[in-house]
Design a protein around this motif. Structure first.
Motif, PDB file in Angstrom:
ATOM      1  N   LEU A 108       0.840  -1.164  -0.070  1.00 39.83           N
ATOM      2  CA  LEU A 108      -0.041  -0.114   0.064  1.00 39.83           C
ATOM      3  C   LEU A 108       0.949   1.143   0.006  1.00 39.83           C
ATOM      4  O   LEU A 108       0.841   2.111  -0.883  1.00 39.83           O
ATOM      5  CB  LEU A 108      -1.097  -0.184   1.183  1.00 39.83           C
ATOM      6  CG  LEU A 108      -1.734   1.152   1.371  1.00 39.83           C
ATOM      7  CD1 LEU A 108      -2.846   1.252   0.086  1.00 39.83           C
ATOM      8  CD2 LEU A 108      -2.437   1.275   2.634  1.00 39.83           C
ATOM      9  N   LEU A 109       1.606   1.308   0.866  1.00 46.25           N
ATOM     10  CA  LEU A 109       2.766   2.491   0.853  1.00 46.25           C
ATOM     11  C   LEU A 109       3.477   2.703  -0.228  1.00 46.25           C
ATOM     12  O   LEU A 109       3.747   3.622  -0.930  1.00 46.25           O
ATOM     13  CB  LEU A 109       3.744   2.123   2.264  1.00 46.25           C
ATOM     14  CG  LEU A 109       4.661   3.513   2.226  1.00 46.25           C
ATOM     15  CD1 LEU A 109       4.141   4.842   2.666  1.00 46.25           C
ATOM     16  CD2 LEU A 109       5.800   3.162   3.534  1.00 46.25           C
ATOM     17  N   GLY A 110       3.953   1.469  -0.821  1.00 51.44           N
ATOM     18  CA  GLY A 110       4.930   1.439  -2.164  1.00 51.44           C
ATOM     19  C   GLY A 110       3.943   1.821  -3.240  1.00 51.44           C
ATOM     20  O   GLY A 110       4.306   2.900  -3.852  1.00 51.44           O
ATOM     21  N   ASN A 111       2.730   1.678  -3.250  1.00 49.73           N
ATOM     22  CA  ASN A 111       1.774   2.251  -4.212  1.00 49.73           C
ATOM     23  C   ASN A 111       1.448   3.753  -4.098  1.00 49.73           C
ATOM     24  O   ASN A 111       1.663   4.291  -5.075  1.00 49.73           O
ATOM     25  CB  ASN A 111       0.394   1.396  -4.345  1.00 49.73           C
ATOM     26  CG  ASN A 111       0.625   0.219  -5.139  1.00 49.73           C
ATOM     27  OD1 ASN A 111       1.281  -0.120  -6.151  1.00 49.73           O
ATOM     28  ND2 ASN A 111       0.255  -1.021  -4.497  1.00 49.73           N
ATOM     29  N   LEU A 112       1.470   4.018  -3.036  1.00 48.69           N
ATOM     30  CA  LEU A 112       1.313   5.408  -2.680  1.00 48.69           C
ATOM     31  C   LEU A 112       2.282   6.310  -3.008  1.00 48.69           C
ATOM     32  O   LEU A 112       2.191   7.504  -3.815  1.00 48.69           O
ATOM     33  CB  LEU A 112       1.197   5.874  -0.894  1.00 48.69           C
ATOM     34  CG  LEU A 112       0.574   6.894  -0.618  1.00 48.69           C
ATOM     35  CD1 LEU A 112      -0.836   7.280  -1.316  1.00 48.69           C
ATOM     36  CD2 LEU A 112       0.555   7.073   0.935  1.00 48.69           C
ATOM     37  N   LEU A 113       3.611   5.745  -2.839  1.00 52.54           N
ATOM     38  CA  LEU A 113       4.740   6.594  -3.074  1.00 52.54           C
ATOM     39  C   LEU A 113       4.956   6.610  -4.680  1.00 52.54           C
ATOM     40  O   LEU A 113       5.433   7.563  -5.304  1.00 52.54           O
ATOM     41  CB  LEU A 113       6.192   5.990  -2.691  1.00 52.54           C
ATOM     42  CG  LEU A 113       6.181   6.112  -1.043  1.00 52.54           C
ATOM     43  CD1 LEU A 113       7.451   5.227  -0.714  1.00 52.54           C
ATOM     44  CD2 LEU A 113       6.333   7.753  -0.901  1.00 52.54           C
ATOM     45  N   GLY A 114       4.427   5.403  -5.521  1.00 49.17           N
ATOM     46  CA  GLY A 114       4.598   5.267  -6.879  1.00 49.17           C
ATOM     47  C   GLY A 114       3.536   6.540  -7.465  1.00 49.17           C
ATOM     48  O   GLY A 114       3.915   7.110  -8.486  1.00 49.17           O
ATOM     49  N   LEU A 115       2.335   6.604  -6.806  1.00 48.86           N
ATOM     50  CA  LEU A 115       1.391   7.446  -7.241  1.00 48.86           C
ATOM     51  C   LEU A 115       1.914   8.759  -7.242  1.00 48.86           C
ATOM     52  O   LEU A 115       1.681   9.663  -8.080  1.00 48.86           O
ATOM     53  CB  LEU A 115       0.350   7.259  -6.256  1.00 48.86           C
ATOM     54  CG  LEU A 115      -1.304   7.519  -6.959  1.00 48.86           C
ATOM     55  CD1 LEU A 115      -1.504   6.949  -8.439  1.00 48.86           C
ATOM     56  CD2 LEU A 115      -2.269   7.321  -5.966  1.00 48.86           C
ATOM     57  N   LEU A 116       2.690   9.200  -6.107  1.00 44.75           N
ATOM     58  CA  LEU A 116       3.229  10.472  -5.841  1.00 44.75           C
ATOM     59  C   LEU A 116       4.233  10.653  -7.001  1.00 44.75           C
ATOM     60  O   LEU A 116       4.261  11.765  -7.609  1.00 44.75           O
ATOM     61  CB  LEU A 116       3.920  10.740  -4.451  1.00 44.75           C
ATOM     62  CG  LEU A 116       3.105  10.603  -3.469  1.00 44.75           C
ATOM     63  CD1 LEU A 116       3.807  10.846  -2.193  1.00 44.75           C
ATOM     64  CD2 LEU A 116       2.157  11.800  -3.340  1.00 44.75           C
ATOM     65  N   GLY A 117       4.870   9.568  -7.490  1.00 48.13           N
ATOM     66  CA  GLY A 117       5.951   9.616  -8.639  1.00 48.13           C
ATOM     67  C   GLY A 117       5.250  10.285  -9.761  1.00 48.13           C
ATOM     68  O   GLY A 117       5.578  10.972 -10.480  1.00 48.13           O
ATOM     69  N   GLY A 118       4.261   9.178  -9.997  1.00 46.97           N
ATOM     70  CA  GLY A 118       3.245   9.630 -11.351  1.00 46.97           C
ATOM     71  C   GLY A 118       2.832  10.964 -11.380  1.00 46.97           C
ATOM     72  O   GLY A 118       2.854  11.635 -12.378  1.00 46.97           O
ATOM     73  N   GLY A 119       2.409  11.564 -10.059  1.00 48.29           N
ATOM     74  CA  GLY A 119       1.725  12.778 -10.073  1.00 48.29           C
ATOM     75  C   GLY A 119       2.814  13.708 -10.288  1.00 48.29           C
ATOM     76  O   GLY A 119       2.713  14.888 -11.057  1.00 48.29           O
ATOM     77  N   ALA A 120       4.048  13.466  -9.760  1.00 51.11           N
ATOM     78  CA  ALA A 120       5.217  14.609 -10.199  1.00 51.11           C
ATOM     79  C   ALA A 120       5.621  14.783 -11.496  1.00 51.11           C
ATOM     80  O   ALA A 120       5.642  15.927 -12.017  1.00 51.11           O
ATOM     81  CB  ALA A 120       6.426  13.922  -9.260  1.00 51.11           C
ATOM     82  N   ILE A 121       5.459  13.518 -12.399  1.00 46.49           N
ATOM     83  CA  ILE A 121       5.841  13.421 -13.541  1.00 46.49           C
ATOM     84  C   ILE A 121       4.896  14.343 -14.331  1.00 46.49           C
ATOM     85  O   ILE A 121       5.377  15.371 -15.180  1.00 46.49           O
ATOM     86  CB  ILE A 121       5.843  11.991 -14.200  1.00 46.49           C
ATOM     87  CG1 ILE A 121       7.048  11.198 -13.426  1.00 46.49           C
ATOM     88  CG2 ILE A 121       5.929  12.039 -15.771  1.00 46.49           C
ATOM     89  CD1 ILE A 121       7.304   9.755 -14.039  1.00 46.49           C
ATOM     90  N   LEU A 122       3.679  14.105 -14.147  1.00 44.51           N
ATOM     91  CA  LEU A 122       2.643  14.873 -14.631  1.00 44.51           C
ATOM     92  C   LEU A 122       2.632  16.517 -14.522  1.00 44.51           C
ATOM     93  O   LEU A 122       2.518  17.277 -15.245  1.00 44.51           O
ATOM     94  CB  LEU A 122       1.115  14.349 -14.481  1.00 44.51           C
ATOM     95  CG  LEU A 122       0.973  12.880 -14.917  1.00 44.51           C
ATOM     96  CD1 LEU A 122      -0.478  12.472 -14.713  1.00 44.51           C
ATOM     97  CD2 LEU A 122       1.341  12.648 -16.581  1.00 44.51           C
ATOM     98  N   TRP A 123       2.485  16.583 -13.339  1.00 45.36           N
ATOM     99  CA  TRP A 123       2.381  18.100 -12.846  1.00 45.36           C
ATOM    100  C   TRP A 123       3.678  18.675 -12.980  1.00 45.36           C
ATOM    101  O   TRP A 123       3.659  19.783 -13.564  1.00 45.36           O
ATOM    102  CB  TRP A 123       2.115  18.130 -11.071  1.00 45.36           C
ATOM    103  CG  TRP A 123       2.219  19.468 -10.599  1.00 45.36           C
ATOM    104  CD1 TRP A 123       2.898  20.158  -9.731  1.00 45.36           C
ATOM    105  CD2 TRP A 123       1.008  20.355 -10.912  1.00 45.36           C
ATOM    106  NE1 TRP A 123       2.442  21.307  -9.619  1.00 45.36           N
ATOM    107  CE2 TRP A 123       1.589  21.328 -10.252  1.00 45.36           C
ATOM    108  CE3 TRP A 123      -0.362  20.282 -11.400  1.00 45.36           C
ATOM    109  CZ2 TRP A 123       0.482  22.771 -10.029  1.00 45.36           C
ATOM    110  CZ3 TRP A 123      -1.127  21.437 -11.361  1.00 45.36           C
ATOM    111  CH2 TRP A 123      -0.693  22.370 -10.674  1.00 45.36           C
ATOM    112  N   GLY A 124       4.595  18.167 -12.764  1.00 47.07           N
ATOM    113  CA  GLY A 124       6.163  19.103 -13.101  1.00 47.07           C
ATOM    114  C   GLY A 124       6.212  19.364 -14.535  1.00 47.07           C
ATOM    115  O   GLY A 124       6.501  20.421 -14.966  1.00 47.07           O
ATOM    116  N   SER A 125       6.054  18.007 -15.359  1.00 47.71           N
ATOM    117  CA  SER A 125       6.230  18.315 -16.799  1.00 47.71           C
ATOM    118  C   SER A 125       5.163  19.468 -17.396  1.00 47.71           C
ATOM    119  O   SER A 125       5.534  20.378 -18.184  1.00 47.71           O
ATOM    120  CB  SER A 125       5.800  17.216 -17.674  1.00 47.71           C
ATOM    121  OG  SER A 125       6.807  16.026 -17.067  1.00 47.71           O
ATOM    122  N   LEU A 126       3.784  19.566 -16.923  1.00 48.65           N
ATOM    123  CA  LEU A 126       2.850  20.409 -17.607  1.00 48.65           C
ATOM    124  C   LEU A 126       3.256  22.000 -16.938  1.00 48.65           C
ATOM    125  O   LEU A 126       2.877  22.933 -17.562  1.00 48.65           O
ATOM    126  CB  LEU A 126       1.565  20.005 -16.745  1.00 48.65           C
ATOM    127  CG  LEU A 126       0.886  18.811 -17.715  1.00 48.65           C
ATOM    128  CD1 LEU A 126      -0.525  18.272 -16.890  1.00 48.65           C
ATOM    129  CD2 LEU A 126       0.607  19.073 -19.007  1.00 48.65           C
TER     130      LEU A 126
END
Lengths: 101, 496
Positions: free
Chosen positions: B272-290
């Motif tokens: 669960l924690l791992g997936n949460l961190l992965g989700l933050l990573g995905g958010g970072a990629i999208l938000w940072g790039s946009l």
């Protein structure tokens, strides 16, 4: 409730109050005070941790950590106060604009 | 013979104090000399690690827990090398870059860069070789303080505001980390980074400590949504400082995160924690790039690109969380990919911020609209930018390509296909903002004041870093074998 449990709980409560302050209070000096409240919370916990078992002599390691922590916190606070003064001098403001701490 | 280990920390610190004492004209000379000596020492450390394997030293013979223990394995070594290579080039660059900084506060900026930078280098070296949790707290704080010192060098309103915000976030982050350390000590009575993992069970105290330490380190690593302090700080600092911060400083706290994940908390981490961190990573990629796509200022674009690229580091956590020994191949692969990404991003981002510095020196602004015709007038700088962009986009044969390939392969290998779109879309968005950055350089230049010439040495340093970020893709196998010395990515009890 034992004495060290009371200390630990108070420490954690102070830590949480401080964390809230660092993020949600606008004034820079108050944020800095909030950071110090967080630090005091951790230090209180460390004091309590020194009485880990039935041994009447306290464990010296948490006390060493606590003393080092105080030194670090004081230096960081001094640095931050210096920055805040300079910021006030240059901008005339006491709050940081924008989101987040 | 292991007494060289404390020197990795002492030498830059001594240089920093010396720079502070002499000030004036001597500081840059001492700074560059110390940088050369420290880099040579790291080279010696590498030789020593390869001939005699991982080492551990008790400084002054006191022994843990009251003394300080230092240890070096492959993961430490690769970070030491990364810091030394990038640090050396940035030192050479900074030595000439601040030449034009004359008068008032600018004199101070030129002189004070060196003590702060050497302090930062020493603190980062100490961080990479620390073997106990509390010592990590102290050096983490040192890294933060010297990094903030570097940000505020020029003393303008923008940098002071950005520096204060950075400082407050960094302090809150390290307090969270320290709270976690206190809880762990209360429960287990040791601070040894490499021994405590065997004692930790998945109980309430350990979970609380894990959450506190991870949150604190995410703040310091500027992982989305705790990245808010990074763009203003990295964009408003002077160019050599931006390069240091984006390339190295955020990686220091990520290094601690890696250590905690594999050495301290393997028994506590959950999918669960791992997936949460992965989700933050995905958010970072999208938000940072946009956000990067929306910028008009070159350095802000590069800073948001850092926010996005840090996201790729987070996919290690869902892949390895709660992993049993059977799938250790993927664990190894995703770890290698992540370390490779740390390296190639550091090199590419350092180079690209130094290019931005050259552009600012020449044009006096970092508005991208002023970049028109740059390809004709500063071909070497634009070439460096393009090379670094290739690595950031992850095109073969760059280091960024190997990194993203390994991460993608591992993600699919463990069947977590839902991370793959983030990786693909991230690559496309990176290409988008990198082309947006380079496009004006190839347009017809506006008539008007031309560009000031920049020293050739600065262009060479910038180009060297860009070429290295491509080059590590070619020699990735050797580098990644080096990382595995001492087996830093094993899960204790996993038995592989």
């Amino acid at each position: 409730m034992t004495q060290e449990l009371a200390y630990s709980m108070t420490g954690m409560l102070l830590f949480s109050i401080g964390l809230f302050g660092v993020f949600f209070v606008p004034h820079i000096l108050r944020r800095l005070m909030a950071m110090n409240v967080m630090a005091v919370g951790v230090f209180l916990l460390l004091i309590a941790v020194a009485k880990r078992n039935a041994d009447p002599n306290p464990d010296p390691v948490p006390h060493a950590m606590l003393l080092t922590g105080i030194v670090v916190a004081i230096s960081a606070t001094a640095f931050a106060v210096g920055l805040a003064r300079k910021f006030h001098e240059v901008s005339g403001e006491t709050d940081l604009d924008g989101e987040g701490p | 013979m292991t007494s060289w280990l404390p020197l990795l920390v002492l030498l830059p610190f001594a240089g920093a104090v010396l720079c502070l004492l002499v000030r004036g004209r001597g500081a840059p000379a001492i700074g560059v000399a110390t940088s050369l000596a420290t880099a040579a020492l790291v080279l010696f450390a590498l030789w020593s690690l390869q001939t005699s394997g991982p080492v551990r030293v008790q400084v002054g013979g006191w022994g843990a827990p009251l003394g300080i223990d230092l240890a070096v394995d492959g993961l430490s070594m690769i970070h030491l090398i990364m810091t030394a290579v990038i640090g050396l080039f940035i030192s050479l660059y900074a030595n000439r870059y601040y030449d034009g900084y004359r008068g008032g506060q600018k004199d101070r900026a030129r002189e004070l860069f060196w003590p702060f930078w050497l302090m930062l280098w020493g603190a980062m070296n100490a961080l990479f070789v620390s073997a106990d949790l509390f010592n990590l707290y102290v050096v983490l704080e040192l890294v933060g303080l010297s990094a903030v010192g570097l940000v505020v060098l020029t003393g303008t309103r923008d940098v002071l505001g950005a520096g204060l915000r950075y400082l407050l976030t960094a302090l809150a982050g390290s307090m969270c980390y320290l709270m976690g350390v206190a809880l762990l000590y209360a429960a287990h009575g040791t601070l040894d980074l490499f021994a405590i993992g065997a004692l930790i069970q998945s109980d309430g105290v350990s979970r609380a400590a894990l959450m506190l330490m991870v949150t604190g380190l995410l703040m310091k690593t500027a992982v989305f949504p705790l990245h808010f302090w990074l763009p203003p700080a990295h964009a408003s600092a002077t160019a050599p400082v931006s390069a240091l911060l984006s390339a190295l400083v955020v990686k220091a706290s990520f290094y601690i995160l890696l250590r905690l994940w594999f050495d301290v908390f393997p028994g506590v981490t959950t999918p669960l924690l791992g997936n949460l961190l992965g989700l933050l990573g995905g958010g970072a990629i999208l938000w940072g790039s946009l956000q990067a796509l929306r910028q008009k200022r070159l350095k802000l674009l590069i800073a948001y690109s850092t926010v996005a690229q840090l996201g790729y580091l987070m996919f290690l956590f869902p892949v390895t969380a709660g992993m049993a020994d059977g799938s250790s191949l993927w664990l190894q692969e995703v770890s290698k990919g992540t370390v490779c990404h740390v390296l190639s991003h550091a090199l590419a981002k350092a180079s690209i911020f130094l290019s931005a510095g050259l552009f600012i020196l020449a044009a006096g602004t970092d508005q991208m609209s002023a970049m028109k015709g740059l390809a004709e007038r500063m071909p070497l700088t634009v070439f460096s930018m393009a090379l670094a962009a290739v690595s950031l986009m992850g095109l073969p044969p760059s280091g960024g390509f190997i990194a993203k390939w390994l991460i993608m392969h591992a993600v699919l290998g463990v069947g977590q296909w839902w991370w793959a779109p983030f990786l693909v879309i991230g690559g496309l968005l990176t290409a988008g903002y990198m082309f947006m950055m380079l496009r004006p350089a190839f347009l017809e230049p506006d008539p008007g004041p031309g560009l000031k010439p920049v020293p050739r040495l600065l262009e060479v340093c910038t180009l060297a870093l860009a070429m290295l970020s491509i080059g590590i893709g070619i020699s990735a196998a050797n580098l990644l074998n080096l990382v595995m010395i001492g087996n830093p990515f094993s899960i204790p009890g996993g038995g592989w």
